[in-house]
Scaffold this motif. Structure first.
Motif, PDB file in Angstrom:
ATOM      1  N   LEU A 109       1.246  -1.094  -0.180  1.00  0.00           N
ATOM      2  CA  LEU A 109      -0.075  -0.055   0.359  1.00  0.00           C
ATOM      3  C   LEU A 109       1.125   1.202  -0.098  1.00  0.00           C
ATOM      4  O   LEU A 109       1.287   1.164   1.016  1.00  0.00           O
ATOM      5  CB  LEU A 109      -0.681  -0.092   1.288  1.00  0.00           C
ATOM      6  N   SER A 110       0.698   2.130  -1.456  1.00  0.00           N
ATOM      7  CA  SER A 110       1.571   2.951  -1.393  1.00  0.00           C
ATOM      8  C   SER A 110       0.921   4.378  -1.019  1.00  0.00           C
ATOM      9  O   SER A 110      -0.404   4.245  -0.832  1.00  0.00           O
ATOM     10  CB  SER A 110       1.875   3.356  -2.890  1.00  0.00           C
ATOM     11  N   PHE A 111       1.695   5.313  -0.176  1.00  0.00           N
ATOM     12  CA  PHE A 111       0.970   6.731   0.130  1.00  0.00           C
ATOM     13  C   PHE A 111       1.069   8.154  -0.135  1.00  0.00           C
ATOM     14  O   PHE A 111       2.312   7.479   0.787  1.00  0.00           O
ATOM     15  CB  PHE A 111       0.183   6.023   1.150  1.00  0.00           C
ATOM     16  N   TRP A 112       1.135   9.023  -0.948  1.00  0.00           N
ATOM     17  CA  TRP A 112       1.571   9.916  -1.102  1.00  0.00           C
ATOM     18  C   TRP A 112       1.071  11.091  -0.733  1.00  0.00           C
ATOM     19  O   TRP A 112       0.222  11.310  -1.612  1.00  0.00           O
ATOM     20  CB  TRP A 112       2.078  10.059  -2.972  1.00  0.00           C
ATOM     21  N   THR A 113       1.704  11.871   0.135  1.00  0.00           N
ATOM     22  CA  THR A 113       1.484  13.306   0.288  1.00  0.00           C
ATOM     23  C   THR A 113       2.026  14.738  -0.593  1.00  0.00           C
ATOM     24  O   THR A 113       3.367  14.705  -0.271  1.00  0.00           O
ATOM     25  CB  THR A 113       1.250  13.586   2.008  1.00  0.00           C
ATOM     26  N   HIS A 114       1.542  15.936  -0.477  1.00  0.00           N
ATOM     27  CA  HIS A 114       2.109  16.637  -0.717  1.00  0.00           C
ATOM     28  C   HIS A 114       2.305  17.372   0.561  1.00  0.00           C
ATOM     29  O   HIS A 114       0.943  17.560   0.690  1.00  0.00           O
ATOM     30  CB  HIS A 114       0.843  17.128  -1.632  1.00  0.00           C
ATOM     31  N   PRO A 115       3.101  18.368   0.302  1.00  0.00           N
ATOM     32  CA  PRO A 115       4.961  18.418  -0.416  1.00  0.00           C
ATOM     33  C   PRO A 115       5.762  17.029  -0.165  1.00  0.00           C
ATOM     34  O   PRO A 115       6.836  17.682  -0.938  1.00  0.00           O
ATOM     35  CB  PRO A 115       4.828  19.751   0.131  1.00  0.00           C
ATOM     36  N   ASN A 116       5.238  16.630   0.996  1.00  0.00           N
ATOM     37  CA  ASN A 116       7.396  16.209   2.043  1.00  0.00           C
ATOM     38  C   ASN A 116       7.073  14.416   1.912  1.00  0.00           C
ATOM     39  O   ASN A 116       7.947  14.017   2.807  1.00  0.00           O
ATOM     40  CB  ASN A 116       7.782  17.363   2.999  1.00  0.00           C
ATOM     41  N   SER A 117       5.479  13.536   1.410  1.00  0.00           N
ATOM     42  CA  SER A 117       6.337  12.270   1.548  1.00  0.00           C
ATOM     43  C   SER A 117       5.688  11.673   0.883  1.00  0.00           C
ATOM     44  O   SER A 117       4.665  11.973   0.321  1.00  0.00           O
ATOM     45  CB  SER A 117       5.326  12.623   3.443  1.00  0.00           C
ATOM     46  N   TRP A 118       5.538  10.198   1.010  1.00  0.00           N
ATOM     47  CA  TRP A 118       5.528   9.208   1.264  1.00  0.00           C
ATOM     48  C   TRP A 118       5.991   7.675   1.646  1.00  0.00           C
ATOM     49  O   TRP A 118       7.026   7.787   2.112  1.00  0.00           O
ATOM     50  CB  TRP A 118       6.622   8.848  -0.723  1.00  0.00           C
ATOM     51  N   HIS A 119       4.834   6.712   1.351  1.00  0.00           N
ATOM     52  CA  HIS A 119       4.891   6.025   2.155  1.00  0.00           C
ATOM     53  C   HIS A 119       4.633   4.588   1.147  1.00  0.00           C
ATOM     54  O   HIS A 119       3.914   4.744   0.589  1.00  0.00           O
ATOM     55  CB  HIS A 119       4.517   5.692   3.811  1.00  0.00           C
TER      56      HIS A 119
END
Ligand code: 3BY
Ligand code: FES
Ligand code: FE
Length: 424
Positions: A306-316
Protein backbone atom coordinates in the motif's frame (compact mmCIF):
# COMPACT_ATOMS: atom_id res chain seq x y z
CA UNK A 1 25.42 35.40 -12.75
CA UNK A 2 22.03 34.98 -14.32
CA UNK A 3 19.39 37.51 -13.27
CA UNK A 4 16.46 36.08 -11.43
CA UNK A 5 13.29 37.40 -12.99
CA UNK A 6 10.54 38.53 -10.69
CA UNK A 7 9.28 35.43 -8.83
CA UNK A 8 5.63 36.28 -9.53
CA UNK A 9 6.43 36.42 -13.25
CA UNK A 10 8.15 33.03 -13.09
CA UNK A 11 5.15 31.54 -11.32
CA UNK A 12 2.70 33.09 -13.78
CA UNK A 13 4.52 31.91 -16.90
CA UNK A 14 5.11 28.28 -15.85
CA UNK A 15 4.12 25.98 -18.70
CA UNK A 16 2.12 22.84 -17.88
CA UNK A 17 3.82 19.48 -18.52
CA UNK A 18 7.29 21.03 -18.43
CA UNK A 19 9.85 21.04 -15.66
CA UNK A 20 10.22 24.29 -13.73
CA UNK A 21 12.53 27.13 -14.69
CA UNK A 22 16.00 26.91 -13.16
CA UNK A 23 15.61 29.48 -10.35
CA UNK A 24 12.93 27.27 -8.76
CA UNK A 25 15.71 24.74 -8.12
CA UNK A 26 18.69 27.02 -7.59
CA UNK A 27 17.72 30.47 -6.26
CA UNK A 28 18.02 31.22 -2.55
CA UNK A 29 15.14 33.74 -2.88
CA UNK A 30 12.76 31.05 -4.10
CA UNK A 31 14.01 28.63 -1.46
CA UNK A 32 13.10 31.24 1.20
CA UNK A 33 9.69 31.67 -0.38
CA UNK A 34 9.20 27.86 -0.44
CA UNK A 35 9.76 27.83 3.32
CA UNK A 36 7.06 30.50 3.73
CA UNK A 37 4.53 29.42 1.14
CA UNK A 38 4.85 25.63 1.33
CA UNK A 39 6.65 24.50 4.49
CA UNK A 40 5.17 27.38 6.50
CA UNK A 41 1.59 26.80 5.42
CA UNK A 42 0.94 23.16 4.43
CA UNK A 43 0.62 19.97 6.49
CA UNK A 44 4.12 18.47 6.64
CA UNK A 45 4.81 14.80 7.45
CA UNK A 46 7.46 14.68 10.17
CA UNK A 47 7.40 11.39 12.12
CA UNK A 48 5.28 8.42 13.12
CA UNK A 49 3.85 7.40 16.48
CA UNK A 50 6.46 4.65 16.70
CA UNK A 51 9.21 7.27 17.04
CA UNK A 52 7.83 8.53 20.34
CA UNK A 53 6.00 5.56 21.82
CA UNK A 54 5.91 6.49 25.55
CA UNK A 55 4.72 9.54 27.51
CA UNK A 56 7.70 11.88 27.86
CA UNK A 57 9.27 10.84 24.55
CA UNK A 58 10.38 13.77 22.39
CA UNK A 59 11.52 14.16 18.82
CA UNK A 60 13.01 17.40 17.50
CA UNK A 61 13.46 18.35 13.87
CA UNK A 62 13.97 21.37 11.69
CA UNK A 63 11.50 22.54 9.10
CA UNK A 64 13.55 25.20 7.37
CA UNK A 65 14.61 27.65 10.08
CA UNK A 66 11.97 26.41 12.52
CA UNK A 67 12.97 23.90 15.20
CA UNK A 68 10.00 21.77 16.16
CA UNK A 69 9.62 19.82 19.40
CA UNK A 70 7.21 16.87 19.38
CA UNK A 71 6.29 15.54 22.82
CA UNK A 72 3.99 12.69 23.83
CA UNK A 73 2.01 13.61 26.94
CA UNK A 74 0.73 11.44 29.78
CA UNK A 75 -2.61 11.30 27.96
CA UNK A 76 -0.76 9.59 25.04
CA UNK A 77 -1.42 12.58 22.75
CA UNK A 78 1.44 14.08 20.73
CA UNK A 79 1.86 17.85 21.05
CA UNK A 80 4.10 20.09 18.95
CA UNK A 81 5.86 23.26 20.11
CA UNK A 82 8.36 25.75 18.79
CA UNK A 83 11.60 24.54 20.36
CA UNK A 84 12.45 27.97 21.77
CA UNK A 85 12.45 29.12 25.38
CA UNK A 86 10.19 32.09 26.12
CA UNK A 87 12.83 33.64 28.41
CA UNK A 88 15.81 34.58 26.26
CA UNK A 89 15.12 32.21 23.46
CA UNK A 90 17.53 29.33 24.06
CA UNK A 91 16.80 26.20 22.07
CA UNK A 92 15.11 23.89 24.56
CA UNK A 93 15.94 20.37 23.42
CA UNK A 94 19.06 20.16 21.29
CA UNK A 95 19.11 16.39 20.80
CA UNK A 96 17.19 14.67 17.96
CA UNK A 97 15.35 12.51 20.52
CA UNK A 98 14.97 12.63 24.31
CA UNK A 99 12.78 11.36 27.12
CA UNK A 100 11.80 14.01 29.63
CA UNK A 101 9.43 14.84 32.46
CA UNK A 102 8.78 18.54 32.08
CA UNK A 103 10.51 20.65 29.44
CA UNK A 104 13.31 22.35 31.35
CA UNK A 105 15.42 25.04 29.69
CA UNK A 106 19.03 24.44 30.53
CA UNK A 107 19.94 28.14 30.48
CA UNK A 108 18.04 29.56 33.48
CA UNK A 109 15.76 26.69 34.36
CA UNK A 110 12.42 27.91 33.08
CA UNK A 111 10.18 24.86 33.15
CA UNK A 112 7.18 24.05 30.97
CA UNK A 113 4.66 21.24 31.42
CA UNK A 114 3.51 18.90 28.66
CA UNK A 115 0.92 21.46 27.55
CA UNK A 116 3.72 23.99 27.08
CA UNK A 117 2.56 26.07 30.07
CA UNK A 118 5.32 27.83 31.97
CA UNK A 119 5.18 26.37 35.47
CA UNK A 120 8.47 27.55 36.96
CA UNK A 121 10.51 30.73 36.42
CA UNK A 122 12.59 31.71 39.44
CA UNK A 123 13.53 35.29 40.32
CA UNK A 124 11.05 36.91 37.97
CA UNK A 125 9.23 38.78 40.72
CA UNK A 126 5.66 38.56 41.97
CA UNK A 127 4.28 40.71 39.15
CA UNK A 128 5.58 38.37 36.45
CA UNK A 129 2.79 36.69 34.51
CA UNK A 130 3.74 33.09 33.74
CA UNK A 131 0.54 32.64 31.76
CA UNK A 132 1.82 34.95 29.03
CA UNK A 133 5.02 32.97 28.55
CA UNK A 134 3.94 29.48 27.55
CA UNK A 135 5.60 27.73 24.63
CA UNK A 136 4.32 28.61 21.18
CA UNK A 137 2.26 25.72 19.92
CA UNK A 138 2.24 24.14 16.48
CA UNK A 139 -0.74 22.36 14.94
CA UNK A 140 -0.27 18.60 14.93
CA UNK A 141 -2.40 15.72 13.66
CA UNK A 142 -1.88 11.98 13.74
CA UNK A 143 -3.31 10.11 10.78
CA UNK A 144 -3.49 6.47 11.88
CA UNK A 145 -0.08 7.02 13.52
CA UNK A 146 1.55 9.20 10.85
CA UNK A 147 2.30 12.59 12.42
CA UNK A 148 1.80 15.78 10.41
CA UNK A 149 2.44 19.32 11.61
CA UNK A 150 1.40 22.68 10.22
CA UNK A 151 3.31 25.86 11.10
CA UNK A 152 0.56 28.18 9.88
CA UNK A 153 -1.83 29.88 12.25
CA UNK A 154 -4.75 28.43 10.30
CA UNK A 155 -3.90 25.08 8.70
CA UNK A 156 -5.54 23.81 5.52
CA UNK A 157 -8.92 22.39 6.52
CA UNK A 158 -8.89 19.61 3.95
CA UNK A 159 -6.55 17.50 6.07
CA UNK A 160 -9.85 16.09 7.40
CA UNK A 161 -10.70 14.73 3.96
CA UNK A 162 -7.32 13.01 3.68
CA UNK A 163 -7.77 11.58 7.17
CA UNK A 164 -11.27 10.34 6.36
CA UNK A 165 -10.13 8.53 3.21
CA UNK A 166 -6.81 7.23 4.54
CA UNK A 167 -7.77 6.04 8.02
CA UNK A 168 -9.25 2.77 6.78
CA UNK A 169 -6.34 2.12 4.39
CA UNK A 170 -3.68 2.63 7.04
CA UNK A 171 -5.35 1.39 10.23
CA UNK A 172 -5.01 -2.37 9.49
CA UNK A 173 -1.20 -1.95 9.46
CA UNK A 174 -1.47 -0.84 13.12
CA UNK A 175 1.33 1.69 13.52
CA UNK A 176 0.43 1.94 17.22
CA UNK A 177 1.94 -1.51 17.68
CA UNK A 178 5.05 -0.90 15.60
CA UNK A 179 8.55 0.06 16.66
CA UNK A 180 11.33 1.78 14.78
CA UNK A 181 13.77 -0.83 13.51
CA UNK A 182 15.98 1.68 11.73
CA UNK A 183 16.08 5.31 10.62
CA UNK A 184 18.40 6.85 8.08
CA UNK A 185 19.04 10.49 7.22
CA UNK A 186 20.29 10.95 3.70
CA UNK A 187 21.29 14.40 2.48
CA UNK A 188 20.65 14.81 -1.22
CA UNK A 189 22.57 17.44 -3.19
CA UNK A 190 19.46 18.82 -4.81
CA UNK A 191 16.48 21.07 -4.32
CA UNK A 192 13.60 19.47 -2.39
CA UNK A 193 11.35 19.74 -5.46
CA UNK A 194 13.76 17.60 -7.47
CA UNK A 195 13.56 14.98 -4.71
CA UNK A 196 9.77 15.07 -4.87
CA UNK A 197 9.63 15.06 -8.67
CA UNK A 198 11.93 12.07 -8.78
CA UNK A 199 9.67 10.26 -6.35
CA UNK A 200 6.56 10.88 -8.44
CA UNK A 201 7.66 8.84 -11.44
CA UNK A 202 9.16 5.48 -12.24
CA UNK A 203 10.35 6.41 -15.73
CA UNK A 204 13.84 6.18 -14.23
CA UNK A 205 13.23 2.90 -12.37
CA UNK A 206 14.01 0.29 -14.98
CA UNK A 207 17.44 1.76 -15.68
CA UNK A 208 18.32 2.74 -12.10
CA UNK A 209 16.63 0.51 -9.50
CA UNK A 210 17.46 -3.11 -10.35
CA UNK A 211 16.35 -4.47 -6.97
CA UNK A 212 13.08 -2.58 -6.59
CA UNK A 213 9.84 -4.58 -6.45
CA UNK A 214 7.60 -1.50 -6.63
CA UNK A 215 5.43 -2.13 -9.71
CA UNK A 216 5.65 0.39 -12.52
CA UNK A 217 1.89 0.61 -12.54
CA UNK A 218 2.04 2.65 -9.32
CA UNK A 219 3.21 5.46 -11.51
CA UNK A 220 1.15 4.71 -14.61
CA UNK A 221 2.51 1.89 -16.73
CA UNK A 222 5.35 3.82 -18.14
CA UNK A 223 4.59 2.86 -21.70
CA UNK A 224 3.23 5.20 -24.30
CA UNK A 225 0.68 3.55 -26.60
CA UNK A 226 3.29 3.77 -29.39
CA UNK A 227 5.67 1.59 -27.37
CA UNK A 228 3.09 -1.14 -26.76
CA UNK A 229 4.11 -4.17 -28.74
CA UNK A 230 2.07 -7.33 -28.41
CA UNK A 231 4.18 -8.75 -25.61
CA UNK A 232 3.85 -5.60 -23.52
CA UNK A 233 0.10 -5.37 -24.14
CA UNK A 234 -0.22 -8.97 -22.97
CA UNK A 235 1.92 -8.27 -19.87
CA UNK A 236 -0.22 -5.27 -18.97
CA UNK A 237 -3.46 -7.20 -19.52
CA UNK A 238 -2.18 -10.05 -17.30
CA UNK A 239 -1.05 -7.61 -14.65
CA UNK A 240 -4.40 -5.79 -14.61
CA UNK A 241 -6.21 -9.11 -14.24
CA UNK A 242 -3.91 -9.95 -11.33
CA UNK A 243 -4.61 -6.55 -9.73
CA UNK A 244 -8.38 -7.08 -10.08
CA UNK A 245 -8.15 -10.58 -8.53
CA UNK A 246 -6.03 -9.33 -5.63
CA UNK A 247 -8.19 -6.27 -5.01
CA UNK A 248 -11.28 -8.46 -4.76
CA UNK A 249 -9.48 -10.76 -2.31
CA UNK A 250 -8.00 -7.97 -0.17
CA UNK A 251 -11.19 -5.90 -0.10
CA UNK A 252 -13.14 -8.99 1.01
CA UNK A 253 -10.87 -9.32 4.05
CA UNK A 254 -11.19 -5.65 4.99
CA UNK A 255 -8.18 -4.17 3.21
CA UNK A 256 -9.10 -1.16 1.06
CA UNK A 257 -7.04 -1.34 -2.12
CA UNK A 258 -8.56 0.85 -4.84
CA UNK A 259 -6.70 3.90 -6.02
CA UNK A 260 -7.68 7.24 -4.47
CA UNK A 261 -6.23 10.30 -6.13
CA UNK A 262 -6.73 13.79 -4.71
CA UNK A 263 -3.59 15.49 -5.96
CA UNK A 264 -5.13 18.87 -6.63
CA UNK A 265 -6.40 19.26 -3.06
CA UNK A 266 -4.45 21.70 -0.92
CA UNK A 267 -3.60 18.70 1.27
CA UNK A 268 -3.06 16.67 -1.89
CA UNK A 269 -2.55 12.92 -1.68
CA UNK A 270 -2.80 9.63 -3.53
CA UNK A 271 -2.92 6.00 -2.44
CA UNK A 272 -3.30 2.49 -3.81
CA UNK A 273 -2.50 -1.10 -2.90
CA UNK A 274 -0.88 -3.20 -5.61
CA UNK A 275 0.57 -6.67 -5.93
CA UNK A 276 4.37 -6.53 -5.85
CA UNK A 277 6.49 -7.59 -8.77
CA UNK A 278 7.64 -11.18 -9.10
CA UNK A 279 4.78 -12.42 -6.89
CA UNK A 280 6.55 -10.65 -4.04
CA UNK A 281 5.53 -10.32 -0.39
CA UNK A 282 7.54 -7.30 0.64
CA UNK A 283 10.19 -4.73 -0.33
CA UNK A 284 13.15 -7.06 0.14
CA UNK A 285 15.79 -8.35 -2.22
CA UNK A 286 14.37 -11.91 -2.18
CA UNK A 287 10.81 -10.43 -2.21
CA UNK A 288 9.86 -12.45 0.90
CA UNK A 289 8.75 -10.78 4.14
CA UNK A 290 11.65 -9.23 6.06
CA UNK A 291 10.03 -9.77 9.45
CA UNK A 292 8.36 -12.97 10.62
CA UNK A 293 5.99 -11.04 12.92
CA UNK A 294 3.32 -9.69 10.61
CA UNK A 295 1.67 -6.36 11.42
CA UNK A 296 -1.79 -5.94 12.96
CA UNK A 297 -3.97 -9.02 12.62
CA UNK A 298 -2.39 -10.09 9.34
CA UNK A 299 -1.83 -13.79 8.72
CA UNK A 300 -1.21 -13.65 4.95
CA UNK A 301 2.26 -12.32 4.06
CA UNK A 302 1.13 -11.53 0.52
CA UNK A 303 -0.86 -8.32 0.87
CA UNK A 304 0.98 -6.38 -1.81
CA UNK A 305 2.19 -2.88 -1.05
CA UNK A 306 0.00 0.00 0.00
CA UNK A 307 1.63 3.25 -1.08
CA UNK A 308 0.61 6.68 0.18
CA UNK A 309 1.99 9.90 -1.27
CA UNK A 310 1.35 13.37 0.15
CA UNK A 311 2.07 16.91 -1.03
CA UNK A 312 4.47 18.45 -0.34
CA UNK A 313 6.92 16.16 1.43
CA UNK A 314 6.18 12.49 1.99
CA UNK A 315 5.60 9.00 0.71
CA UNK A 316 5.11 5.69 2.50
CA UNK A 317 5.03 2.00 1.70
CA UNK A 318 2.95 -0.34 3.90
CA UNK A 319 3.53 -4.07 3.56
CA UNK A 320 2.27 -7.08 5.56
CA UNK A 321 5.42 -7.20 7.69
CA UNK A 322 6.87 -3.69 7.72
CA UNK A 323 6.29 -0.04 6.90
CA UNK A 324 8.71 2.44 5.36
CA UNK A 325 8.04 6.18 5.78
CA UNK A 326 9.88 8.99 3.98
CA UNK A 327 9.95 12.62 5.05
CA UNK A 328 11.56 15.26 2.84
CA UNK A 329 12.85 18.38 4.57
CA UNK A 330 14.62 21.20 2.72
CA UNK A 331 18.02 22.34 4.01
CA UNK A 332 18.94 24.96 1.39
CA UNK A 333 18.19 25.61 -2.28
CA UNK A 334 20.54 22.79 -3.24
CA UNK A 335 20.37 20.41 -0.26
CA UNK A 336 17.56 18.23 1.04
CA UNK A 337 17.19 15.80 3.92
CA UNK A 338 15.41 12.52 3.17
CA UNK A 339 14.56 10.75 6.42
CA UNK A 340 13.61 7.11 5.94
CA UNK A 341 12.17 5.08 8.80
CA UNK A 342 11.58 1.33 8.83
CA UNK A 343 8.86 0.11 11.22
CA UNK A 344 8.27 -3.49 12.28
CA UNK A 345 5.90 -5.12 14.78
CA UNK A 346 6.89 -4.01 18.28
CA UNK A 347 7.34 -7.63 19.38
CA UNK A 348 9.61 -8.55 16.47
CA UNK A 349 13.10 -9.37 17.70
CA UNK A 350 16.13 -8.33 15.71
CA UNK A 351 18.28 -11.29 14.70
CA UNK A 352 15.42 -13.69 15.34
CA UNK A 353 12.43 -12.29 13.43
CA UNK A 354 14.32 -9.94 11.11
CA UNK A 355 17.78 -8.65 10.30
CA UNK A 356 18.40 -4.97 9.71
CA UNK A 357 20.43 -5.67 6.64
CA UNK A 358 17.64 -7.57 4.89
CA UNK A 359 14.92 -5.20 6.13
CA UNK A 360 16.62 -2.04 4.89
CA UNK A 361 18.51 -3.20 1.82
CA UNK A 362 16.03 -2.34 -0.95
CA UNK A 363 15.44 1.23 0.21
CA UNK A 364 19.04 1.85 1.24
CA UNK A 365 20.09 1.06 -2.33
CA UNK A 366 17.10 2.74 -3.94
CA UNK A 367 17.48 5.92 -1.87
CA UNK A 368 21.14 6.20 -2.79
CA UNK A 369 20.34 5.65 -6.46
CA UNK A 370 17.61 8.32 -6.27
CA UNK A 371 19.98 10.71 -4.43
CA UNK A 372 22.53 10.30 -7.24
CA UNK A 373 19.87 11.09 -9.84
CA UNK A 374 18.65 14.14 -7.92
CA UNK A 375 22.23 15.42 -7.69
CA UNK A 376 22.60 15.10 -11.48
CA UNK A 377 19.33 16.96 -12.01
CA UNK A 378 20.51 19.75 -9.70
CA UNK A 379 23.84 20.03 -11.52
CA UNK A 380 21.99 20.29 -14.82
CA UNK A 381 19.49 22.88 -13.58
CA UNK A 382 22.39 25.16 -12.64
CA UNK A 383 23.84 25.20 -16.17
CA UNK A 384 23.23 27.94 -18.71
CA UNK A 385 21.88 25.46 -21.26
CA UNK A 386 19.11 24.25 -18.93
CA UNK A 387 15.58 25.02 -19.99
CA UNK A 388 12.33 23.43 -18.84
CA UNK A 389 11.93 20.09 -20.58
CA UNK A 390 8.76 18.11 -21.40
CA UNK A 391 7.18 15.60 -19.04
CA UNK A 392 5.84 12.40 -20.58
CA UNK A 393 2.05 12.25 -20.38
CA UNK A 394 2.40 8.50 -19.88
CA UNK A 395 5.16 8.18 -17.32
CA UNK A 396 5.21 11.55 -15.58
CA UNK A 397 1.59 12.60 -14.92
CA UNK A 398 2.25 12.69 -11.18
CA UNK A 399 5.34 14.83 -11.63
CA UNK A 400 3.07 17.29 -13.43
CA UNK A 401 0.51 16.98 -10.60
CA UNK A 402 3.23 17.91 -8.10
CA UNK A 403 4.62 20.81 -10.15
CA UNK A 404 1.13 22.19 -10.87
CA UNK A 405 0.20 21.89 -7.20
CA UNK A 406 3.40 23.70 -6.17
CA UNK A 407 2.86 26.53 -8.67
CA UNK A 408 -0.76 26.93 -7.54
CA UNK A 409 0.34 27.26 -3.89
CA UNK A 410 3.03 29.80 -4.82
CA UNK A 411 0.52 31.82 -6.84
CA UNK A 412 -1.94 31.85 -3.92
CA UNK A 413 0.81 32.85 -1.52
CA UNK A 414 2.02 35.71 -3.72
CA UNK A 415 -1.56 36.93 -4.19
CA UNK A 416 -2.18 36.96 -0.46
CA UNK A 417 1.14 38.66 0.15
CA UNK A 418 0.30 41.32 -2.48
CA UNK A 419 -3.13 41.89 -0.89
CA UNK A 420 -1.53 42.28 2.53
CA UNK A 421 0.92 44.86 1.20
CA UNK A 422 -1.93 46.71 -0.57
CA UNK A 423 -3.96 46.84 2.64
CA UNK A 424 -1.13 48.47 4.59
O1 3BY B 1 11.58 6.43 -4.52
C1 3BY B 1 10.43 6.07 -4.75
O2 3BY B 1 9.58 5.84 -3.88
C2 3BY B 1 10.08 5.93 -6.16
C3 3BY B 1 9.57 4.58 -6.44
C4 3BY B 1 10.63 3.92 -7.10
C5 3BY B 1 11.77 4.84 -7.20
N1 3BY B 1 11.27 6.13 -6.88
C6 3BY B 1 10.96 7.04 -7.93
FE1 FES C 1 15.51 29.58 28.79
FE2 FES C 1 16.65 31.58 30.09
S1 FES C 1 16.68 31.18 28.00
S2 FES C 1 15.52 29.93 30.88
FE1 FE D 1 13.65 6.18 -7.75
Amino acid sequence: MRDIPDIAALVARREAFKSLEAPFYTAAEIYDLDLEAIFGKMWIFVASDAELPEPGDCVTLSVGTTSVLLLRGDDEEVRAFHNVCRHRGAKLINEPTATIGNIVCRYHGWTYNEDGELILADHMGSDFDKDCHGLKTIHVRSLAGLIFICLAETPPADFDEMARVMQRYLAPHDIANCKVAHQSDLIEDGNWKLTMENNRECYHCEGNHPQLTVPLSEFGFGFSPDDMDERRSQDVANYLADVARNHAKWESCGLPSAEEEHLSNISGFRTMRLPLMWEGESHTVDTKVASKKLLGDFTDPKLGGLSFWTHPNSWHHFMSDHIVTFSVLPLSAGRTLVRTTWLVHKDAIEGQDYTLDNLTQVWRYTNQQDADLVALAQLGAAQPAYEPGPYSRYTEPHVEAFAAWYIARMAEHLDTAALQVAAQ
